[in-house]
Enzyme design. Sequence first.
Site, PDB file in Angstrom:
ATOM      1  CG  LEU A 219       3.067  -1.805  -2.832  1.00 31.07           C
ATOM      2  CD1 LEU A 219       2.604  -0.509  -3.479  1.00 31.07           C
ATOM      3  CD2 LEU A 219       4.323  -2.335  -3.520  1.00 31.07           C
ATOM      4  CG  HIS A 220      -2.685  -1.796   1.146  1.00 32.47           C
ATOM      5  ND1 HIS A 220      -2.115  -0.740   1.796  1.00 32.47           N
ATOM      6  CD2 HIS A 220      -4.020  -1.575   1.151  1.00 32.47           C
ATOM      7  CE1 HIS A 220      -3.061   0.091   2.182  1.00 32.47           C
ATOM      8  NE2 HIS A 220      -4.226  -0.386   1.810  1.00 32.47           N
TER       9      HIS A 220
END
Length: 371
Positions: A219-220
Amino acid sequence: MPRILTVIGARPQFIKASVVSRAIQQTAGIEEIMLHTGQHFDANMSDVFFNQLGMPRPAIQLDIHGGSHGEMTGRMLTEIEQAIVEHKPDRVLVYGDTNSTLAGALAAAKLHVPVAHVEAGLRSFNTAMPEEINRILTDQISDLLFCPTAAAVNNLNAEGFGQKPVRVLQPGDVMQDAALFFSRHAVAPKGLPSMISATEGHGTSRTNGDGGGFIVATLHRAENTDDPERLAAIVTALNRAHREVAPVVLPLHPRTRAAVERAGLTLAVTTIDPVGYFEMVWLLNHCGLVLTDSGGVQKEAFFFGRACVTLRDQTEWVELVEAGANELVGADQARIEEAARRHFGRRVVDTDHLYGGGKAAQAIVDTLTGS
Protein backbone atom coordinates in the site's frame (compact mmCIF):
# COMPACT_ATOMS: atom_id res chain seq x y z
CA MET A 1 30.82 1.69 -29.28
CA PRO A 2 27.42 3.18 -28.28
CA ARG A 3 27.36 4.74 -24.83
CA ILE A 4 24.09 4.42 -22.89
CA LEU A 5 23.20 6.59 -19.90
CA THR A 6 20.69 4.67 -17.80
CA VAL A 7 18.56 6.73 -15.41
CA ILE A 8 17.00 4.99 -12.41
CA GLY A 9 15.65 6.14 -9.06
CA ALA A 10 12.97 3.85 -7.62
CA ARG A 11 12.61 0.22 -6.56
CA PRO A 12 10.95 -1.21 -9.70
CA GLN A 13 13.54 0.49 -11.88
CA PHE A 14 16.42 -1.16 -10.02
CA ILE A 15 14.95 -4.57 -10.77
CA LYS A 16 14.24 -3.82 -14.43
CA ALA A 17 17.64 -2.26 -14.99
CA SER A 18 19.43 -5.16 -13.31
CA VAL A 19 18.47 -7.66 -16.00
CA VAL A 20 19.10 -5.26 -18.88
CA SER A 21 22.46 -4.25 -17.37
CA ARG A 22 23.41 -7.92 -17.11
CA ALA A 23 22.58 -8.39 -20.79
CA ILE A 24 24.64 -5.28 -21.63
CA GLN A 25 27.61 -6.65 -19.70
CA GLN A 26 27.37 -9.89 -21.67
CA THR A 27 27.16 -8.09 -25.02
CA ALA A 28 30.24 -6.73 -26.74
CA GLY A 29 30.21 -3.26 -28.24
CA ILE A 30 28.08 -1.30 -25.78
CA GLU A 31 28.94 0.82 -22.73
CA GLU A 32 26.53 1.70 -19.92
CA ILE A 33 26.78 4.55 -17.42
CA MET A 34 24.23 4.32 -14.63
CA LEU A 35 22.76 7.38 -12.93
CA HIS A 36 20.74 7.01 -9.71
CA THR A 37 18.62 10.07 -8.94
CA GLY A 38 18.18 9.08 -5.29
CA GLN A 39 14.37 9.17 -5.49
CA HIS A 40 14.31 6.13 -3.17
CA PHE A 41 17.01 6.82 -0.62
CA ASP A 42 16.15 4.53 2.29
CA ALA A 43 18.62 1.63 2.54
CA ASN A 44 15.81 -0.92 2.39
CA MET A 45 14.35 0.80 -0.66
CA SER A 46 17.56 1.42 -2.59
CA ASP A 47 20.96 0.19 -1.43
CA VAL A 48 19.70 -3.31 -0.72
CA PHE A 49 18.72 -3.75 -4.36
CA PHE A 50 22.20 -3.04 -5.62
CA ASN A 51 23.61 -5.44 -3.04
CA GLN A 52 21.13 -8.20 -3.83
CA LEU A 53 20.80 -7.84 -7.59
CA GLY A 54 24.51 -7.75 -8.31
CA MET A 55 24.25 -4.47 -10.17
CA PRO A 56 27.29 -2.21 -10.53
CA ARG A 57 27.13 0.80 -8.25
CA PRO A 58 25.85 3.86 -10.13
CA ALA A 59 28.62 6.00 -11.56
CA ILE A 60 26.48 9.06 -10.81
CA GLN A 61 24.53 9.44 -7.55
CA LEU A 62 22.36 12.57 -7.27
CA ASP A 63 20.69 12.07 -3.87
CA ILE A 64 17.54 13.96 -4.89
CA HIS A 65 14.45 13.02 -2.87
CA GLY A 66 11.60 14.68 -1.05
CA GLY A 67 9.67 17.81 -1.96
CA SER A 68 6.76 18.23 -4.34
CA HIS A 69 6.57 16.48 -7.70
CA GLY A 70 7.54 19.67 -9.50
CA GLU A 71 10.42 20.46 -7.16
CA MET A 72 11.83 16.94 -7.32
CA THR A 73 11.50 16.68 -11.10
CA GLY A 74 13.05 20.12 -11.61
CA ARG A 75 16.09 19.32 -9.48
CA MET A 76 16.55 16.02 -11.29
CA LEU A 77 16.25 17.72 -14.68
CA THR A 78 19.04 20.16 -13.83
CA GLU A 79 21.42 17.48 -12.54
CA ILE A 80 20.73 14.93 -15.28
CA GLU A 81 21.27 17.59 -17.93
CA GLN A 82 24.74 18.27 -16.47
CA ALA A 83 25.52 14.53 -16.50
CA ILE A 84 24.51 14.25 -20.15
CA VAL A 85 26.70 17.19 -21.09
CA GLU A 86 29.65 15.72 -19.20
CA HIS A 87 29.39 12.07 -20.31
CA LYS A 88 28.04 12.62 -23.84
CA PRO A 89 25.93 9.45 -24.16
CA ASP A 90 24.62 8.33 -27.53
CA ARG A 91 21.30 7.46 -25.93
CA VAL A 92 19.47 7.81 -22.60
CA LEU A 93 17.60 4.76 -21.33
CA VAL A 94 14.70 5.23 -18.88
CA TYR A 95 12.31 2.84 -17.16
CA GLY A 96 8.70 3.01 -16.06
CA ASP A 97 6.78 6.05 -14.91
CA THR A 98 8.46 7.87 -12.02
CA ASN A 99 9.68 11.44 -11.72
CA SER A 100 13.15 10.07 -12.46
CA THR A 101 11.82 8.62 -15.72
CA LEU A 102 10.37 11.90 -16.92
CA ALA A 103 13.35 13.98 -15.81
CA GLY A 104 15.80 11.69 -17.58
CA ALA A 105 13.81 11.67 -20.80
CA LEU A 106 13.18 15.41 -20.79
CA ALA A 107 16.80 16.30 -20.08
CA ALA A 108 17.91 14.11 -22.97
CA ALA A 109 15.30 15.43 -25.38
CA LYS A 110 16.25 19.05 -24.62
CA LEU A 111 19.84 18.19 -25.55
CA HIS A 112 18.77 16.23 -28.67
CA VAL A 113 19.95 12.90 -27.26
CA PRO A 114 17.71 9.98 -28.34
CA VAL A 115 15.59 8.37 -25.61
CA ALA A 116 14.64 4.71 -25.18
CA HIS A 117 11.71 3.99 -22.86
CA VAL A 118 11.38 0.55 -21.30
CA GLU A 119 7.75 -0.15 -20.35
CA ALA A 120 6.35 2.24 -22.95
CA GLY A 121 2.69 2.41 -23.88
CA LEU A 122 1.17 1.59 -20.51
CA ARG A 123 -1.97 3.56 -19.71
CA SER A 124 -4.29 3.62 -16.71
CA PHE A 125 -6.35 6.41 -18.36
CA ASN A 126 -6.38 8.23 -15.04
CA THR A 127 -4.50 11.50 -15.39
CA ALA A 128 -4.99 12.23 -11.69
CA MET A 129 -2.11 9.80 -11.17
CA PRO A 130 1.31 11.47 -11.50
CA GLU A 131 2.61 8.21 -12.95
CA GLU A 132 0.17 8.50 -15.87
CA ILE A 133 1.43 11.98 -16.70
CA ASN A 134 5.03 10.80 -16.49
CA ARG A 135 4.55 7.83 -18.80
CA ILE A 136 2.54 9.76 -21.41
CA LEU A 137 5.08 12.57 -21.63
CA THR A 138 8.04 10.17 -21.66
CA ASP A 139 6.55 8.23 -24.57
CA GLN A 140 6.04 11.46 -26.50
CA ILE A 141 9.75 12.33 -26.41
CA SER A 142 11.18 8.83 -26.91
CA ASP A 143 12.18 7.37 -30.25
CA LEU A 144 12.61 3.75 -29.09
CA LEU A 145 9.51 2.52 -27.29
CA PHE A 146 9.88 -0.91 -25.71
CA CYS A 147 6.38 -2.17 -24.93
CA PRO A 148 5.90 -5.06 -22.49
CA THR A 149 2.53 -6.18 -23.90
CA ALA A 150 0.34 -6.11 -26.97
CA ALA A 151 -2.06 -3.81 -25.10
CA ALA A 152 0.76 -1.26 -24.70
CA VAL A 153 1.47 -1.41 -28.42
CA ASN A 154 -2.22 -0.89 -29.14
CA ASN A 155 -2.30 2.14 -26.85
CA LEU A 156 0.55 3.79 -28.75
CA ASN A 157 -1.01 3.00 -32.11
CA ALA A 158 -4.27 4.56 -30.92
CA GLU A 159 -2.32 7.71 -30.02
CA GLY A 160 -0.86 7.97 -33.50
CA PHE A 161 2.65 6.66 -32.87
CA GLY A 162 2.42 4.60 -36.05
CA GLN A 163 2.68 7.86 -38.01
CA LYS A 164 5.65 9.21 -36.03
CA PRO A 165 9.38 8.72 -36.79
CA VAL A 166 9.80 6.28 -33.88
CA ARG A 167 10.12 2.54 -33.38
CA VAL A 168 7.43 0.78 -31.35
CA LEU A 169 8.64 -2.68 -30.33
CA GLN A 170 7.31 -5.47 -28.10
CA PRO A 171 10.25 -7.36 -26.56
CA GLY A 172 8.25 -8.52 -23.55
CA ASP A 173 8.47 -7.55 -19.90
CA VAL A 174 11.86 -7.42 -18.20
CA MET A 175 10.16 -7.96 -14.84
CA GLN A 176 9.47 -11.54 -15.88
CA ASP A 177 13.15 -11.93 -16.77
CA ALA A 178 14.01 -10.75 -13.25
CA ALA A 179 11.46 -12.95 -11.50
CA LEU A 180 12.64 -16.08 -13.28
CA PHE A 181 16.33 -15.31 -12.75
CA PHE A 182 16.23 -14.23 -9.13
CA SER A 183 13.61 -16.61 -7.71
CA ARG A 184 16.37 -19.08 -6.75
CA HIS A 185 17.81 -16.46 -4.37
CA ALA A 186 14.58 -15.69 -2.50
CA VAL A 187 14.78 -15.49 1.30
CA ALA A 188 12.16 -14.96 3.98
CA PRO A 189 12.01 -11.38 5.32
CA LYS A 190 12.96 -10.61 8.88
CA GLY A 191 10.15 -9.87 11.31
CA LEU A 192 7.71 -12.55 10.12
CA PRO A 193 5.83 -14.60 12.72
CA SER A 194 7.18 -18.16 12.88
CA MET A 195 3.93 -19.61 11.53
CA ILE A 196 4.46 -17.64 8.32
CA SER A 197 8.23 -17.82 7.91
CA ALA A 198 8.16 -21.60 8.37
CA THR A 199 5.74 -22.19 5.47
CA GLU A 200 7.08 -23.68 2.28
CA GLY A 201 4.04 -22.85 0.21
CA HIS A 202 2.18 -26.14 0.78
CA GLY A 203 -0.84 -24.47 2.29
CA THR A 204 -2.69 -24.59 5.58
CA SER A 205 -6.21 -25.54 6.56
CA ARG A 206 -7.40 -22.18 5.22
CA THR A 207 -5.78 -22.59 1.80
CA ASN A 208 -7.60 -24.20 -1.12
CA GLY A 209 -4.61 -24.14 -3.49
CA ASP A 210 -0.86 -24.62 -3.37
CA GLY A 211 -0.07 -21.15 -2.05
CA GLY A 212 0.85 -20.38 1.53
CA GLY A 213 -1.42 -19.59 4.43
CA PHE A 214 -1.06 -15.82 4.40
CA ILE A 215 -1.86 -12.75 2.32
CA VAL A 216 0.85 -10.33 1.21
CA ALA A 217 -0.23 -6.71 0.82
CA THR A 218 1.40 -3.50 -0.38
CA LEU A 219 0.00 0.00 0.00
CA HIS A 220 1.81 3.11 -1.18
CA ARG A 221 0.03 4.87 -4.07
CA ALA A 222 -0.68 8.53 -3.40
CA GLU A 223 -4.26 8.11 -4.63
CA ASN A 224 -4.82 5.84 -1.61
CA THR A 225 -2.46 7.17 1.06
CA ASP A 226 -3.28 10.85 0.49
CA ASP A 227 -7.05 10.35 0.55
CA PRO A 228 -8.22 9.78 4.17
CA GLU A 229 -11.47 8.08 3.15
CA ARG A 230 -9.78 5.65 0.74
CA LEU A 231 -7.02 4.95 3.23
CA ALA A 232 -9.49 4.25 6.04
CA ALA A 233 -11.51 1.86 3.86
CA ILE A 234 -8.42 -0.07 2.78
CA VAL A 235 -6.97 -0.28 6.29
CA THR A 236 -10.30 -1.53 7.65
CA ALA A 237 -10.52 -4.15 4.89
CA LEU A 238 -6.95 -5.33 5.51
CA ASN A 239 -7.63 -5.61 9.23
CA ARG A 240 -10.76 -7.64 8.64
CA ALA A 241 -9.08 -9.91 6.08
CA HIS A 242 -6.32 -10.50 8.63
CA ARG A 243 -8.91 -11.66 11.17
CA GLU A 244 -11.31 -13.55 8.93
CA VAL A 245 -9.40 -14.85 5.87
CA ALA A 246 -5.70 -15.28 6.59
CA PRO A 247 -2.84 -13.37 8.24
CA VAL A 248 -1.95 -10.26 6.23
CA VAL A 249 1.74 -9.38 5.88
CA LEU A 250 2.29 -5.74 4.94
CA PRO A 251 5.80 -4.40 4.20
CA LEU A 252 5.12 -0.85 5.29
CA HIS A 253 6.56 2.06 3.32
CA PRO A 254 7.60 4.95 5.62
CA ARG A 255 5.31 7.38 3.79
CA THR A 256 2.37 5.01 4.23
CA ARG A 257 3.14 4.58 7.92
CA ALA A 258 3.10 8.35 8.35
CA ALA A 259 -0.20 8.64 6.45
CA VAL A 260 -1.83 5.97 8.61
CA GLU A 261 -0.69 7.69 11.79
CA ARG A 262 -1.77 11.09 10.50
CA ALA A 263 -5.26 9.72 9.75
CA GLY A 264 -5.55 8.26 13.26
CA LEU A 265 -5.88 4.71 11.93
CA THR A 266 -4.61 1.44 13.38
CA LEU A 267 -3.17 -1.36 11.26
CA ALA A 268 -4.09 -4.64 12.95
CA VAL A 269 -2.04 -6.75 10.53
CA THR A 270 1.53 -8.03 10.52
CA THR A 271 3.63 -5.06 9.44
CA ILE A 272 7.31 -5.43 8.59
CA ASP A 273 9.93 -3.01 7.31
CA PRO A 274 10.18 -2.45 3.55
CA VAL A 275 11.81 -5.47 1.97
CA GLY A 276 14.40 -6.12 -0.70
CA TYR A 277 13.53 -7.78 -3.97
CA PHE A 278 14.54 -11.30 -2.89
CA GLU A 279 12.38 -11.03 0.23
CA MET A 280 9.45 -9.79 -1.84
CA VAL A 281 9.91 -12.68 -4.24
CA TRP A 282 9.79 -15.06 -1.25
CA LEU A 283 6.55 -13.51 -0.02
CA LEU A 284 4.95 -13.72 -3.46
CA ASN A 285 6.09 -17.29 -3.99
CA HIS A 286 4.79 -18.46 -0.60
CA CYS A 287 1.57 -16.48 -0.13
CA GLY A 288 -1.98 -17.46 -0.92
CA LEU A 289 -3.09 -14.07 -2.28
CA VAL A 290 -1.77 -10.61 -3.14
CA LEU A 291 -3.54 -7.35 -2.24
CA THR A 292 -1.76 -4.36 -3.77
CA ASP A 293 -1.95 -0.90 -5.29
CA SER A 294 1.45 -1.36 -6.96
CA GLY A 295 1.78 -1.71 -10.70
CA GLY A 296 4.80 -3.99 -10.57
CA VAL A 297 3.49 -6.28 -7.84
CA GLN A 298 0.40 -7.06 -9.92
CA LYS A 299 2.64 -8.64 -12.52
CA GLU A 300 4.99 -10.26 -10.02
CA ALA A 301 2.01 -12.01 -8.44
CA PHE A 302 1.12 -13.38 -11.87
CA PHE A 303 4.68 -14.57 -12.51
CA PHE A 304 4.43 -16.73 -9.37
CA GLY A 305 0.93 -17.99 -10.07
CA ARG A 306 -0.84 -15.97 -7.37
CA ALA A 307 -4.23 -14.32 -7.75
CA CYS A 308 -4.14 -10.55 -7.24
CA VAL A 309 -6.71 -8.10 -5.89
CA THR A 310 -5.76 -4.56 -6.90
CA LEU A 311 -6.66 -1.64 -4.64
CA ARG A 312 -7.05 0.82 -7.50
CA ASP A 313 -9.79 1.88 -9.88
CA GLN A 314 -7.68 1.34 -12.99
CA THR A 315 -4.68 -0.72 -13.97
CA GLU A 316 -2.08 -0.54 -16.72
CA TRP A 317 -2.10 -4.34 -16.89
CA VAL A 318 -5.51 -4.83 -18.46
CA GLU A 319 -4.50 -8.21 -19.87
CA LEU A 320 -4.30 -9.58 -16.32
CA VAL A 321 -7.86 -8.48 -15.63
CA GLU A 322 -9.01 -9.96 -18.95
CA ALA A 323 -7.26 -13.24 -18.11
CA GLY A 324 -9.00 -13.41 -14.73
CA ALA A 325 -5.71 -13.22 -12.82
CA ASN A 326 -6.36 -9.77 -11.37
CA GLU A 327 -9.49 -8.09 -10.00
CA LEU A 328 -9.85 -4.33 -9.57
CA VAL A 329 -11.71 -3.37 -6.40
CA GLY A 330 -10.61 0.24 -5.83
CA ALA A 331 -10.84 1.35 -2.21
CA ASP A 332 -14.25 -0.24 -1.62
CA GLN A 333 -14.05 -1.97 1.75
CA ALA A 334 -16.77 -4.53 1.05
CA ARG A 335 -15.37 -5.42 -2.38
CA ILE A 336 -11.84 -5.84 -1.00
CA GLU A 337 -13.06 -8.18 1.74
CA GLU A 338 -15.26 -10.22 -0.61
CA ALA A 339 -12.54 -10.55 -3.23
CA ALA A 340 -9.99 -11.59 -0.61
CA ARG A 341 -12.26 -14.42 0.54
CA ARG A 342 -13.02 -15.54 -3.01
CA HIS A 343 -9.49 -15.48 -4.39
CA PHE A 344 -7.46 -16.64 -1.41
CA GLY A 345 -5.51 -19.76 -2.35
CA ARG A 346 -6.53 -19.66 -6.03
CA ARG A 347 -3.77 -20.68 -8.46
CA VAL A 348 -3.17 -18.63 -11.63
CA VAL A 349 -1.66 -20.24 -14.74
CA ASP A 350 0.07 -18.30 -17.53
CA THR A 351 -1.24 -20.24 -20.51
CA ASP A 352 -0.77 -17.44 -23.07
CA HIS A 353 2.79 -16.29 -22.18
CA LEU A 354 1.56 -12.74 -21.79
CA TYR A 355 4.95 -11.18 -20.98
CA GLY A 356 7.47 -12.74 -23.32
CA GLY A 357 8.72 -15.70 -21.32
CA GLY A 358 11.81 -14.08 -19.81
CA LYS A 359 13.70 -13.00 -22.96
CA ALA A 360 12.93 -9.28 -22.99
CA ALA A 361 16.26 -7.92 -21.72
CA GLN A 362 18.38 -9.45 -24.46
CA ALA A 363 15.90 -8.32 -27.10
CA ILE A 364 16.21 -4.74 -25.79
CA VAL A 365 20.00 -4.85 -25.82
CA ASP A 366 20.03 -6.32 -29.34
CA THR A 367 17.96 -3.35 -30.49
CA LEU A 368 20.25 -0.86 -28.70
CA THR A 369 23.31 -2.36 -30.42
CA GLY A 370 21.62 -2.71 -33.80
CA SER A 371 21.97 -6.50 -33.74
